[in-house]
Design an enzyme around this catalytic site. Structure first.
Site, PDB file in Angstrom:
ATOM      1  N   ALA A  16       0.856  -1.180   0.000  1.00  0.00           N
ATOM      2  CA  ALA A  16       0.000   0.000   0.000  1.00  0.00           C
ATOM      3  C   ALA A  16       0.892   1.230   0.000  1.00  0.00           C
ATOM      4  O   ALA A  16       1.883   1.298   0.734  1.00  0.00           O
ATOM      5  CB  ALA A  16      -0.904   0.001   1.232  1.00  0.00           C
ATOM      6  N   GLY A  43       3.344  -1.008  -5.189  1.00  0.00           N
ATOM      7  CA  GLY A  43       4.241  -2.137  -5.424  1.00  0.00           C
ATOM      8  C   GLY A  43       4.595  -2.208  -6.885  1.00  0.00           C
ATOM      9  O   GLY A  43       3.714  -2.169  -7.754  1.00  0.00           O
ATOM     10  N   GLU A 144      12.085  -5.728  -6.197  1.00  0.00           N
ATOM     11  CA  GLU A 144      11.340  -5.645  -4.947  1.00  0.00           C
ATOM     12  C   GLU A 144      10.955  -7.022  -4.429  1.00  0.00           C
ATOM     13  O   GLU A 144      10.447  -7.137  -3.315  1.00  0.00           O
ATOM     14  CB  GLU A 144      10.084  -4.780  -5.121  1.00  0.00           C
ATOM     15  CG  GLU A 144      10.363  -3.295  -5.087  1.00  0.00           C
ATOM     16  CD  GLU A 144       9.099  -2.451  -5.048  1.00  0.00           C
ATOM     17  OE1 GLU A 144       9.225  -1.251  -4.773  1.00  0.00           O
ATOM     18  OE2 GLU A 144       7.999  -2.975  -5.301  1.00  0.00           O
ATOM     19  N   ASN A 188      16.539   2.512 -14.952  1.00  0.00           N
ATOM     20  CA  ASN A 188      16.736   3.926 -15.239  1.00  0.00           C
ATOM     21  C   ASN A 188      18.239   4.205 -15.198  1.00  0.00           C
ATOM     22  O   ASN A 188      19.050   3.296 -14.985  1.00  0.00           O
ATOM     23  CB  ASN A 188      15.933   4.817 -14.285  1.00  0.00           C
ATOM     24  CG  ASN A 188      16.373   4.704 -12.826  1.00  0.00           C
ATOM     25  OD1 ASN A 188      17.514   4.341 -12.522  1.00  0.00           O
ATOM     26  ND2 ASN A 188      15.465   5.013 -11.913  1.00  0.00           N
ATOM     27  N   THR A 222      15.599   3.700 -19.310  1.00  0.00           N
ATOM     28  CA  THR A 222      14.660   4.807 -19.260  1.00  0.00           C
ATOM     29  C   THR A 222      15.388   6.047 -18.751  1.00  0.00           C
ATOM     30  O   THR A 222      16.141   5.983 -17.781  1.00  0.00           O
ATOM     31  CB  THR A 222      13.463   4.483 -18.353  1.00  0.00           C
ATOM     32  OG1 THR A 222      13.925   4.149 -17.035  1.00  0.00           O
ATOM     33  CG2 THR A 222      12.683   3.298 -18.918  1.00  0.00           C
ATOM     34  N   ASP A 249       2.742  13.933 -10.934  1.00  0.00           N
ATOM     35  CA  ASP A 249       3.802  13.270 -10.165  1.00  0.00           C
ATOM     36  C   ASP A 249       4.333  12.108 -10.992  1.00  0.00           C
ATOM     37  O   ASP A 249       3.721  11.711 -11.983  1.00  0.00           O
ATOM     38  CB  ASP A 249       3.339  12.828  -8.765  1.00  0.00           C
ATOM     39  CG  ASP A 249       2.327  11.689  -8.760  1.00  0.00           C
ATOM     40  OD1 ASP A 249       2.566  10.668  -9.443  1.00  0.00           O
ATOM     41  OD2 ASP A 249       1.305  11.803  -8.078  1.00  0.00           O
ATOM     42  N   GLY A 254       7.859   4.280 -14.070  1.00  0.00           N
ATOM     43  CA  GLY A 254       8.698   3.164 -14.500  1.00  0.00           C
ATOM     44  C   GLY A 254       7.939   1.852 -14.550  1.00  0.00           C
ATOM     45  O   GLY A 254       8.168   1.017 -15.438  1.00  0.00           O
ATOM     46  N   ASP A 255       7.022   1.652 -13.614  1.00  0.00           N
ATOM     47  CA  ASP A 255       6.215   0.425 -13.604  1.00  0.00           C
ATOM     48  C   ASP A 255       5.263   0.403 -14.794  1.00  0.00           C
ATOM     49  O   ASP A 255       5.043  -0.648 -15.413  1.00  0.00           O
ATOM     50  CB  ASP A 255       5.413   0.339 -12.309  1.00  0.00           C
ATOM     51  CG  ASP A 255       6.267   0.534 -11.073  1.00  0.00           C
ATOM     52  OD1 ASP A 255       7.465   0.202 -11.137  1.00  0.00           O
ATOM     53  OD2 ASP A 255       5.732   1.002 -10.055  1.00  0.00           O
ATOM     54  N   ARG A 288      -1.072  12.406 -14.159  1.00  0.00           N
ATOM     55  CA  ARG A 288      -2.098  12.170 -13.149  1.00  0.00           C
ATOM     56  C   ARG A 288      -1.437  11.796 -11.829  1.00  0.00           C
ATOM     57  O   ARG A 288      -0.338  11.258 -11.807  1.00  0.00           O
ATOM     58  CB  ARG A 288      -3.024  11.032 -13.595  1.00  0.00           C
ATOM     59  CG  ARG A 288      -3.639  11.222 -14.967  1.00  0.00           C
ATOM     60  CD  ARG A 288      -4.193   9.921 -15.495  1.00  0.00           C
ATOM     61  NE  ARG A 288      -4.660  10.041 -16.871  1.00  0.00           N
ATOM     62  CZ  ARG A 288      -4.920   9.013 -17.665  1.00  0.00           C
ATOM     63  NH1 ARG A 288      -4.750   7.783 -17.226  1.00  0.00           N
ATOM     64  NH2 ARG A 288      -5.351   9.198 -18.904  1.00  0.00           N
TER      65      ARG A 288
END
Length: 306
Positions: A16, A43, A144, A188, A222, A249, A254-255, A288
């Site tokens: 979260a 996540g 992760e 990146n 990236t 933002d 990247g996700d 967004r």
């Protein structure tokens, strides 16, 4: 009739996102008042899976969540997005992961991640999903999740001739065996240099060449607002310019890139074409607020490309 097999499998982290908006980075020992706060799904793996699903891919997860409200938030999200959750383990008595995110006025951010139940993902979870992995087209993972589960999943994917995509974030040393199983690495710029180690003298070209020499088949770097650059063995680099977009933002950009890339590869796009879809989707995502809210649909990306 048997269900149609999933074309993208994501070895997924879940947490979260606890998001506070502050004017600027917080100095050590300093307290700043936040102008806004929200809790939303996050996540890297979950975000990428949602991105792939919104690009039309049939997506399945290999994941581990806590038996708590945040874990139930994840299940609700994946069910709403049409993502298969048959290989999501709910760990009794454990907490789900949490990311504490500070978003600054310029749209940039800083993030601290606690993996929670996701830290318990292991090779056994990939082995339990062997049949799923044997019939997919693309497998994606990030740093992760524990390296053991990614290694096991990528070994099975390679046996099935599926494409493997690794987003090496957060950057950490990777074993040579894993690099040799990666078809597309999507760092990146800072992650690229962390992975390559000293000796590249700040050269993106040299760092990408070093990683390919260690076994990775291609490197897709990236570069934020500057776009991205693709390196493939025996070919000249391919540059794709960024798109000037109003930035709300950059959470999840990247996700979004990785998940959109996976969906495009799964439907048969060659890497340079898939890169265009991913670049456009990431550009849309920064307009967004929040990771999930920012992920565009396939129709939105197609309209931007048109």
């Amino acid at each position: 009739m048997a269900a149609e097999p999933c074309c993208v499998v994501c070895v997924a982290s879940w947490n979260a996102d606890l998001i506070s908006r502050v004017a600027r980075p917080i100095a050590r020992g300093e307290t700043l008042m936040a102008s806004a706060f929200s809790i939303s799904p996050g996540g890297k793996g979950s975000n990428a899976a949602v991105a792939a699903a919104r690009q039309g891919a049939r997506v399945a997860l290999i994941a581990r969540i806590g038996d708590d409200d945040f874990g139930r938030m994840g299940m609700d999200l994946w069910n709403a997005e049409g993502i298969a959750t048959g290989h999501v383990e709910c760990a009794l008595g454990e907490r789900s992961g949490v990311a504490q995110i500070w978003v600054y006025d310029d749209g940039d951010n800083s993030i601290a991640v606690y993996p929670g139940a996701g830290a318990g993902l292991g090779a056994r979870h990939a082995q339990a999903a062997a049949e799923l992995l044997a019939h997919c087209r693309v497998v994606i993972a990030s740093c992760e999740v524990p390296v053991e589960v990614t290694l096991a999943a990528f070994r099975l994917a390679r046996q099935a001739n599926a494409i493997t995509v690794l987003n090496p974030a957060p950057a950490r040393p990777l074993p040579e065996e894993l690099l040799a199983l990666v078809d597309v690495l999507t760092p990146n710029e800072s992650e690229l240099f962390d992975l390559a180690g000293p000796g590249c003298a700040g050269s993106v070209d040299a760092a990408a060449a070093l990683l390919m020499a260690r076994g990775t088949r291609s490197v897709l770097v990236t570069l934020g607002a500057a776009g991205c650059r693709l390196y493939q063995r025996g070919q000249a680099p391919v540059d794709l310019a960024g798109r000037a977009m109003p930035v709300a933002d950059t959470i999840g950009a990247g996700d979004t890139f990785t998940g959109t890339l996976a969906a495009a590869l799964a439907r048969g796009e060659a890497l340079p074409g898939a890169m265009q879809w991913a670049n456009a989707a990431a550009a849309l995502s920064v307009t967004r607020h929040g990771a999930i809210t920012g992920i565009p649909t396939q129709a939105e990306v197609a309209a931007l490309l048109a």
